[in-house]
Design a protein around this motif. Structure first.
Motif, PDB file in Angstrom:
ATOM      1  N   LYS A 133       1.427  -1.321   0.402  1.00 57.35           N
ATOM      2  CA  LYS A 133      -0.004   0.075   0.104  1.00 57.35           C
ATOM      3  C   LYS A 133       1.208   1.089  -0.053  1.00 57.35           C
ATOM      4  O   LYS A 133       2.026   1.036   0.462  1.00 57.35           O
ATOM      5  N   SER A 134       0.322   1.934  -0.473  1.00 59.62           N
ATOM      6  CA  SER A 134       1.205   3.822  -0.530  1.00 59.62           C
ATOM      7  C   SER A 134       1.059   4.582   0.802  1.00 59.62           C
ATOM      8  O   SER A 134       0.406   3.791   1.426  1.00 59.62           O
ATOM      9  N   TRP A 135       1.830   5.254   1.081  1.00 59.18           N
ATOM     10  CA  TRP A 135       1.292   5.957   2.431  1.00 59.18           C
ATOM     11  C   TRP A 135       2.130   7.696   2.059  1.00 59.18           C
ATOM     12  O   TRP A 135       2.891   7.579   1.592  1.00 59.18           O
ATOM     13  N   SER A 136       1.384   8.286   2.344  1.00 60.72           N
ATOM     14  CA  SER A 136       1.933  10.108   2.504  1.00 60.72           C
ATOM     15  C   SER A 136       1.656  11.011   3.535  1.00 60.72           C
ATOM     16  O   SER A 136       0.773  10.612   4.403  1.00 60.72           O
ATOM     17  N   GLN A 137       2.706  11.633   3.934  1.00 60.82           N
ATOM     18  CA  GLN A 137       2.563  12.914   4.809  1.00 60.82           C
ATOM     19  C   GLN A 137       1.836  13.869   4.342  1.00 60.82           C
ATOM     20  O   GLN A 137       2.156  14.157   3.647  1.00 60.82           O
ATOM     21  N   LYS A 138       1.627  14.600   5.769  1.00 60.51           N
ATOM     22  CA  LYS A 138       1.137  15.452   5.701  1.00 60.51           C
ATOM     23  C   LYS A 138       2.236  17.093   5.249  1.00 60.51           C
ATOM     24  O   LYS A 138       2.333  17.353   3.972  1.00 60.51           O
ATOM     25  N   ASN A 139       3.253  16.314   5.607  1.00 57.04           N
ATOM     26  CA  ASN A 139       4.754  16.942   4.842  1.00 57.04           C
ATOM     27  C   ASN A 139       5.461  16.712   3.823  1.00 57.04           C
ATOM     28  O   ASN A 139       6.091  17.542   2.810  1.00 57.04           O
ATOM     29  N   GLY A 140       4.467  15.719   2.991  1.00 63.37           N
ATOM     30  CA  GLY A 140       4.834  15.891   1.098  1.00 63.37           C
ATOM     31  C   GLY A 140       5.634  14.593   0.994  1.00 63.37           C
ATOM     32  O   GLY A 140       5.693  13.926   0.391  1.00 63.37           O
ATOM     33  N   GLN A 141       5.729  13.872   2.423  1.00 64.57           N
ATOM     34  CA  GLN A 141       6.878  12.658   2.226  1.00 64.57           C
ATOM     35  C   GLN A 141       6.420  11.311   1.695  1.00 64.57           C
ATOM     36  O   GLN A 141       4.661  10.899   2.217  1.00 64.57           O
ATOM     37  N   LYS A 142       6.323  10.952   0.626  1.00 63.42           N
ATOM     38  CA  LYS A 142       5.830   9.192   0.050  1.00 63.42           C
ATOM     39  C   LYS A 142       6.347   8.100   0.676  1.00 63.42           C
ATOM     40  O   LYS A 142       7.402   8.697   0.789  1.00 63.42           O
ATOM     41  N   GLY A 143       5.859   7.112  -0.029  1.00 59.24           N
ATOM     42  CA  GLY A 143       6.810   5.556   0.243  1.00 59.24           C
ATOM     43  C   GLY A 143       5.498   4.671   0.010  1.00 59.24           C
ATOM     44  O   GLY A 143       4.201   4.875   0.110  1.00 59.24           O
ATOM     45  N   GLN A 144       6.360   3.325   0.277  1.00 58.16           N
ATOM     46  CA  GLN A 144       4.877   2.035   0.246  1.00 58.16           C
ATOM     47  C   GLN A 144       4.899   1.487   1.722  1.00 58.16           C
ATOM     48  O   GLN A 144       6.286   1.591   2.329  1.00 58.16           O
TER      49      GLN A 144
END
Ligand SMILES: Nc1ncnc2c1ncn2[C@@H]1O[C@H](COP(=O)(O)OP(=O)(O)OP(=O)(O)O)[C@@H](O)[C@H]1O
Ligand SMILES: [Mg+2]
Length: 463
Positions: A133-144
């Motif tokens: 699944k992907s994830w994303s933070q409010k500060n714009g960081q993303k990942g899986q």
């Protein structure tokens, strides 16, 4: 050879049928049980996995996420079979759960076999779910986030179910086969006894023997009793035939002895004594006739034992008229009256019915003294017809009445011999009447006369 014979036995077939049905039933139960259990367990685990993924995605939306702490909180102590790896957008691992590990970057795809979506299996870890699944933070960081759930519990449970079912089948098949073999064997015992009895009879014919009748099962009880009844009937028939042959040979011996006696007399004194010559020839002629009559009666008896009557509509008056013409050419001073309704018909064989009437008329004439009377009458009574021959003759002693229908039975042996009787007439008549599903009886008073009545099936009265 022995196995081939055994293979054809009911015991073997029942055992095989039992094992095959047991296997089919266990297989069906096994498939249904493992299918249902796995479906619900997999479904539960998948829902649980999705819940954890969702919680991680929620957590990822925070400003600053401590992935390691979040993972530890979520997975321990209850979810030690989970392995989660969090990567950033460059693919670098940010956090990883402890304990069981799965290398998502190695070439598992090659060895994995996909059963249904997300469910995988490999030699090293057995069954497991994988998902990403992907994830994303409010500060714009993303990942899986990669997630893998080890399913060894479910796998072990399913293996256990299969093992238990397998063991049950083996034990069930062994015990069941043993029981079926012995039960069938026990129930077959009467059948084997019948076979043995028949087999023994082949070597030592003994119709007086009976086979044991078992108390159950009902089919074999019936079979054994029917077999015993058949033996009893055969024994009676055999005894009757034996008696018949003995009587017949005895009866044939009497005229033969007389013939030979006369021949000897002729040889010794016939040439010089014309009186003896005449007497002996006459006597020999009489004995010859007697033998001829006896033999034709015996043949008649033997034939009507097997013959099937061709039943047609027969007019009783015609039958009686024919029989009277045959027997009453010479009345011997005995008057005859007939009272027959011409509209009476019976179902039967015309020749055989005439023969029965001839036998009764001959007897009436033979056992009635000159000056006596004979009356023949036929009447319809409901669905049957009665034909009676009544005479004012010598009658039959009460104790002889039940025996006169027996073969070769004669009340007064001396008189019958003089009148040429063989004692077969009434037994032939009875046999022929019975071939017509009819009956014959007699009422008689010694010194006053007798009345013989034949009962036959009516073939509707003609208008
Ligand atoms: N109408 C009758 N009156 C008196 N006795 C009879 C009469 N009919 C039969 N019987 C007795 O029954 C016996 C059996 O009869 P059945 O007709 O079988 O033999 P049969 O007359 O002696 O010989 P055959 O075989 O030649 O007829 C006779 O011997 C006779 O004693
Ligand atoms: Mg007679």
């Amino acid at each position: 050879m022995c196995f081939v014979r055994y293979k054809n036995t009911l015991m073997f077939r029942f055992t095989v049928w039992y094992i095959v049905s047991l296997l089919a039933v266990v297989l069906l139960i096994g498939i249904m049980m493992t299918g249902t259990v796995s479906y619900f367990l997999f479904k539960n685990t998948k829902q649980e996995m999705e819940a954890i993924q969702y919680k991680l995605q929620i957590a990822s939306q925070e400003d600053k996420v401590n992935w390691q702490e979040t993972l530890d909180e979520l997975l321990y102590p209850d979810h030690a079979n989970y392995f989660i790896e969090i990567n950033d957008s460059t693919g670098k691992t940010v956090a990883r759960s402890r304990g069981w590990e799965k290398d998502f970057n190695n070439e598992i795809q090659k060895t994995q076999r996909k059963w249904f979506k997300g469910l995988l299996w490999d030699d090293q870890d057995g069954l497991f779910f994988v998902d990403k699944k992907s994830w994303s933070q409010k500060n714009g960081q993303k990942g899986q986030m990669h997630i893998a759930v080890q399913l060894s519990n479910i796998e072990n449970l399913l293996i256990l179910i299969v093992k238990v079912l397998g063991l049950t089948t083996v034990v069930g098949a062994l015990i069941g086969s043993f029981l079926i073999y012995h039960l069938t064997r026990r129930n077959m015992r009467p059948l084997l006894a019948i076979t043995d009895a028949v087999d023994n009879m082949k070597h030592f014919p003994n119709l007086s023997k009976r086979i044991p009748v078992p108390e159950g099962p009902q089919e074999l009880t019936n079979l054994s009793s029917t077999f015993n009844t058949m033996l009893q009937e055969l024994e009676r028939q055999f005894e009757r035939e034996k008696g018949f042959i003995a009587d017949a040979s005895h009866e044939l011996r009497t005229p033969l002895t007389a013939l030979r006696g006369n021949l000897k007399l002729l040889k010794r004194r016939g040439k010089d004594n014309p009186e003896i010559f005449e007497k002996s020839i006459a006597s020999m002629d009489e004995e010859g006739l007697r033998m001829q009559r006896l033999i034709s009666q015996l043949l008649e008896l033997a034939r009507s034992d097997h013959v099937q009557t061709k039943k047609i509509k027969v007019n009783v008056a015609t039958v009686i008229q024919d029989a009277v013409e045959e027997t009453w050419q010479d009345s011997n001073g005995i008057s005859l009256t007939c009272e027959v309704d011409e509209r009476i018909f019976v179902l039967g064989d015309i020749d055989q019915l005439r023969q029965v009437t001839v036998i009764l008329l001959e007897n009436a004439k033979k056992y009635t003294n000159t000056g006596g009377s004979v009356k023949i009458f036929a009447q319809q009574k409901g669905d049957h017809v009665e034909v009676s021959v009544q005479d004012s003759g010598i009658g039959i002693p009460e104790e002889d009445i039940p025996k006169i229908f027996n073969r070769f039975y004669r009340v007064d042996k001396a008189r019958s011999r003089k009148t040429g009787g063989t004692g077969l007439g009434l037994s032939i008549a009875k046999q022929l009447v019975e071939l017509h599903n009819g009956a014959i009886d007699v009422q008689s008073v010694e010194g006053k006369g007798s009345i013989f009545t034949v009962y036959l099936t009516s073939a509707s009265t003609s208008q």
